[in-house]
Design a protein around this motif. Structure first.
Motif, PDB file in Angstrom:
ATOM      1  N   LYS A 278       0.705  -0.973   0.377  1.00  0.00           N
ATOM      2  CA  LYS A 278      -0.030  -0.395   0.198  1.00  0.00           C
ATOM      3  C   LYS A 278       0.395   1.813   0.086  1.00  0.00           C
ATOM      4  O   LYS A 278       0.418   2.290  -0.397  1.00  0.00           O
ATOM      5  CB  LYS A 278      -1.389   0.264   1.402  1.00  0.00           C
ATOM      6  CG  LYS A 278      -0.204   0.387   2.575  1.00  0.00           C
ATOM      7  CD  LYS A 278      -1.459  -0.551   3.689  1.00  0.00           C
ATOM      8  CE  LYS A 278      -0.658  -0.510   5.249  1.00  0.00           C
ATOM      9  NZ  LYS A 278       0.017  -1.508   5.460  1.00  0.00           N
ATOM     10  N   HIS A 311      -6.208  -2.189  -0.838  1.00  0.00           N
ATOM     11  CA  HIS A 311      -5.929  -3.030   0.460  1.00  0.00           C
ATOM     12  C   HIS A 311      -6.937  -3.476   1.339  1.00  0.00           C
ATOM     13  O   HIS A 311      -7.947  -2.395   1.428  1.00  0.00           O
ATOM     14  CB  HIS A 311      -4.874  -2.264   0.706  1.00  0.00           C
ATOM     15  CG  HIS A 311      -4.160  -2.850   1.795  1.00  0.00           C
ATOM     16  ND1 HIS A 311      -3.658  -4.107   1.388  1.00  0.00           N
ATOM     17  CD2 HIS A 311      -4.423  -2.620   3.144  1.00  0.00           C
ATOM     18  CE1 HIS A 311      -2.416  -4.243   3.294  1.00  0.00           C
ATOM     19  NE2 HIS A 311      -4.093  -4.115   3.778  1.00  0.00           N
ATOM     20  N   SER A 313      -7.557  -4.915   5.091  1.00  0.00           N
ATOM     21  CA  SER A 313      -7.051  -5.926   5.708  1.00  0.00           C
ATOM     22  C   SER A 313      -8.813  -6.300   6.889  1.00  0.00           C
ATOM     23  O   SER A 313      -9.139  -5.155   6.983  1.00  0.00           O
ATOM     24  CB  SER A 313      -6.386  -4.825   6.875  1.00  0.00           C
ATOM     25  OG  SER A 313      -7.135  -3.697   7.406  1.00  0.00           O
ATOM     26  N   SER A 314      -8.172  -6.860   8.566  1.00  0.00           N
ATOM     27  CA  SER A 314      -9.338  -7.648   8.896  1.00  0.00           C
ATOM     28  C   SER A 314      -9.449  -6.789   9.988  1.00  0.00           C
ATOM     29  O   SER A 314      -7.641  -6.502  10.481  1.00  0.00           O
ATOM     30  CB  SER A 314      -8.593  -8.888   9.046  1.00  0.00           C
ATOM     31  OG  SER A 314      -9.576  -9.660  10.190  1.00  0.00           O
ATOM     32  N   SER A 317      -6.195 -10.935  13.466  1.00  0.00           N
ATOM     33  CA  SER A 317      -5.234 -10.930  12.760  1.00  0.00           C
ATOM     34  C   SER A 317      -4.659 -12.057  12.756  1.00  0.00           C
ATOM     35  O   SER A 317      -3.584 -12.398  12.266  1.00  0.00           O
ATOM     36  CB  SER A 317      -3.525 -10.792  14.113  1.00  0.00           C
ATOM     37  OG  SER A 317      -4.053 -11.385  14.871  1.00  0.00           O
ATOM     38  N   THR A 319      -6.220 -15.024   9.789  1.00  0.00           N
ATOM     39  CA  THR A 319      -6.849 -15.682   9.201  1.00  0.00           C
ATOM     40  C   THR A 319      -8.191 -17.288   9.124  1.00  0.00           C
ATOM     41  O   THR A 319      -9.199 -16.824   8.260  1.00  0.00           O
ATOM     42  CB  THR A 319      -6.398 -16.518   7.803  1.00  0.00           C
ATOM     43  OG1 THR A 319      -5.576 -16.794   8.035  1.00  0.00           O
ATOM     44  CG2 THR A 319      -6.029 -14.476   7.063  1.00  0.00           C
ATOM     45  N   TYR A 408     -10.585 -11.145   0.142  1.00  0.00           N
ATOM     46  CA  TYR A 408     -10.762 -11.882   1.548  1.00  0.00           C
ATOM     47  C   TYR A 408     -11.394 -13.381   1.880  1.00  0.00           C
ATOM     48  O   TYR A 408     -12.142 -13.461   1.168  1.00  0.00           O
ATOM     49  CB  TYR A 408     -10.317 -10.831   2.738  1.00  0.00           C
ATOM     50  CG  TYR A 408     -10.331 -10.714   3.598  1.00  0.00           C
ATOM     51  CD1 TYR A 408      -9.014 -10.539   4.296  1.00  0.00           C
ATOM     52  CD2 TYR A 408     -10.849 -12.197   4.794  1.00  0.00           C
ATOM     53  CE1 TYR A 408      -8.611 -10.416   5.299  1.00  0.00           C
ATOM     54  CE2 TYR A 408     -10.894 -12.152   5.866  1.00  0.00           C
ATOM     55  CZ  TYR A 408      -9.334 -11.996   6.576  1.00  0.00           C
ATOM     56  OH  TYR A 408      -8.770 -11.631   7.484  1.00  0.00           O
TER      57      TYR A 408
END
Length: 448
Positions: A278, A311, A313-314, A317, A319, A408
């Protein structure tokens, strides 16, 4: 408490017995688009990758890529290969010739340990009947979308048996059909589909996307963009890209920059950047200089390329998240057009959307979407059991044309347990549980 532990152990043993029937055939299928990076998992790896060997085959002689954890530098693509910390095989900038069968094996003292972990890599590739991306209105263009596969049987037979299909869709994700008179779609084989159309003025920068689906779930896609010859004199260009991908900026590498290893210069003087992050967003300026009578003089005008990076993100931390837990996904467009991102995105009719794996905008009540800013959109939901391996995609559109997207994928914690049960860590895990429960071998066999 003891009853709960006995029940936990019994469930572990039952799950193990269910997986044992398939553990002898450890096969993974990976779909990827040409030009992207890919990770091939080694599901039988030991603690030390020095025991790992990767071989490759696509109906020709097998080629050894990794031996005892060391890359074979005698092969043509060795610079694009690397070994992950989990012994996975990473391949950068995928080309269609990379398709085939990849086998991960473990050797200790020259003796193979466990079974093969086989990964079939399927590469989706789009090409054009024209060698140019800039085509004038009124001209005809044919796009060829092909899935390159090798599974030991013909591609057509395999794709038919597995419920795999290829589709052409427009920038909104809607399938193009022969009912639309301006498109001629044909499929000379199950692994190839063509799209022919006569270009219109409004097709400038229009995107057509080829998707491959497995049982109605999109596995990967390739986008082809047509640019009108009428815009070739413009010196400003805007490029949208997703984090993690490679990009080519149209129009000498300095080694004292932090990212110099990810940069290269194309034969047409374009700037290639691998594995976009990013922080790569911003303005890139290309200038041409020549020596005239010993003086360094600038030639022509500057070429500015604005790189916009999408970008995701979640809030977690990890998946791997269990059903019932809440997850928030953040999708942000990183841009520097000289004004604030919000002002620019509003003036240019750029929008961010969350869509499902079929490309349909998420509207159900189970999803809470918000946009604190125009360049940032969030998605919050509580996971269900059927969300295992489900994909949510964030798309950025410019005047209703999809420019790029990021996917994602959420994996349930059960996937991690299955991977554990298929490794030699199972025996040591069960032994620890037996000791904690103070079970004798006879009691263990009785439970089984």
């Amino acid at each position: 408490m003891a009853d709960k532990c006995h029940l936990c152990l019994l469930g572990l043993i039952i799950l193990s017995s269910l997986l044992t029937g398939t553990s002898g055939v450890n096969v993974t299928h990976v779909f990827i688009s040409s030009g992207e990076n890919v990770r091939l998992p080694c599901n039988n790896h030991l603690h030390d990758c020095k025991s790992t060997t990767w071989t490759y085959n696509n109906n020709s002689a097998a080629v050894e890529l990794i031996n005892s954890g060391i890359k074979n530098k005698d092969i043509e693509r060795h610079e694009r290969l690397s070994l992950g910390s989990d012994c996975s095989l990473n391949i950068n900038n995928i080309i269609k010739e990379d398709y085939g069968s990849y086998i991960c094996r473990q050797y200790v003292n020259d003796k193979q340990q466990g079974t093969d972990a086989r990964v079939y890599l399927h590469v989706l590739h789009v090409s054009s009947s024209s060698s140019q991306t800039e085509i004038s209105a009124g001209s005809s263009v044919t796009l060829y979308c092909q899935l390159f596969s090798y599974t030991g049987v013909s591609c057509d037979d395999w794709i038919r048996s597995e419920g795999i299909q290829l589709f052409w869709v427009n920038q909104a994700g809607v399938k193009l059909t022969i009912s639309d008179s301006r498109y001629q779609i044909s499929a000379p084989g199950h692994c190839i589909i063509t799209l022919t159309t006569t270009l219109l003025n409004e097709d400038d920068n229009r995107e057509w996307r080829c998707e491959v689906t497995h049982r109605n779930q999109v596995k990967t896609s390739v986008t082809y963009t047509v640019k009108s010859s009428g815009t070739s004199g413009v010196n400003d260009d805007h490029v949208f890209i997703s984090s993690g991908e490679n990009v080519r900026l149209p129009w000498i590498k300095k080694k004292n920059t932090e990212r110099h290893e990810r940069l290269s210069l194309g034969s047409d003087c374009s700037l290639n950047i691998k594995n976009i992050i990013k922080e790569d967003y911003g303005i890139y300026t290309c200038q041409q200089w020549t020596d005239v009578n010993g003086q360094h003089q600038k030639q022509a005008n500057d070429t500015h390329v604005y790189l916009h990076v999408l970008h995701v993100s979640s809030s977690s931390s990890q998946t791997e998240i269990s059903a019932g837990s809440s997850v928030t996904l953040y999708c942000q467009l990183f841009s520097y057009p000289g004004v604030s991102c919000d002002d620019w995105i509003r003036s240019k009719r750029i929008q961010l959307f969350w869509v499902n794996q079929a490309g349909v905008n998420l509207t159900k009540s189970r999803y809470q979407k918000s946009a604190s800013r125009l360049c940032n959109i969030t998605l919050n939901t509580t996971l269900l059991n059927e969300d295992d391996n489900r994909e949510w995609r964030c798309e950025v559109t410019h005047r209703n044309q999809v420019k790029t997207s990021v996917t994602y994928t959420v994996k349930s914690s059960e996937e991690k347990l299955k991977a554990l049960l298929q490794t030699n860590e199972l025996q040591s895990s069960v032994t620890v549980i037996m000791k904690k429960l103070k079970l004798e071998s006879k009691e263990f066999l009785y439970l089984m």
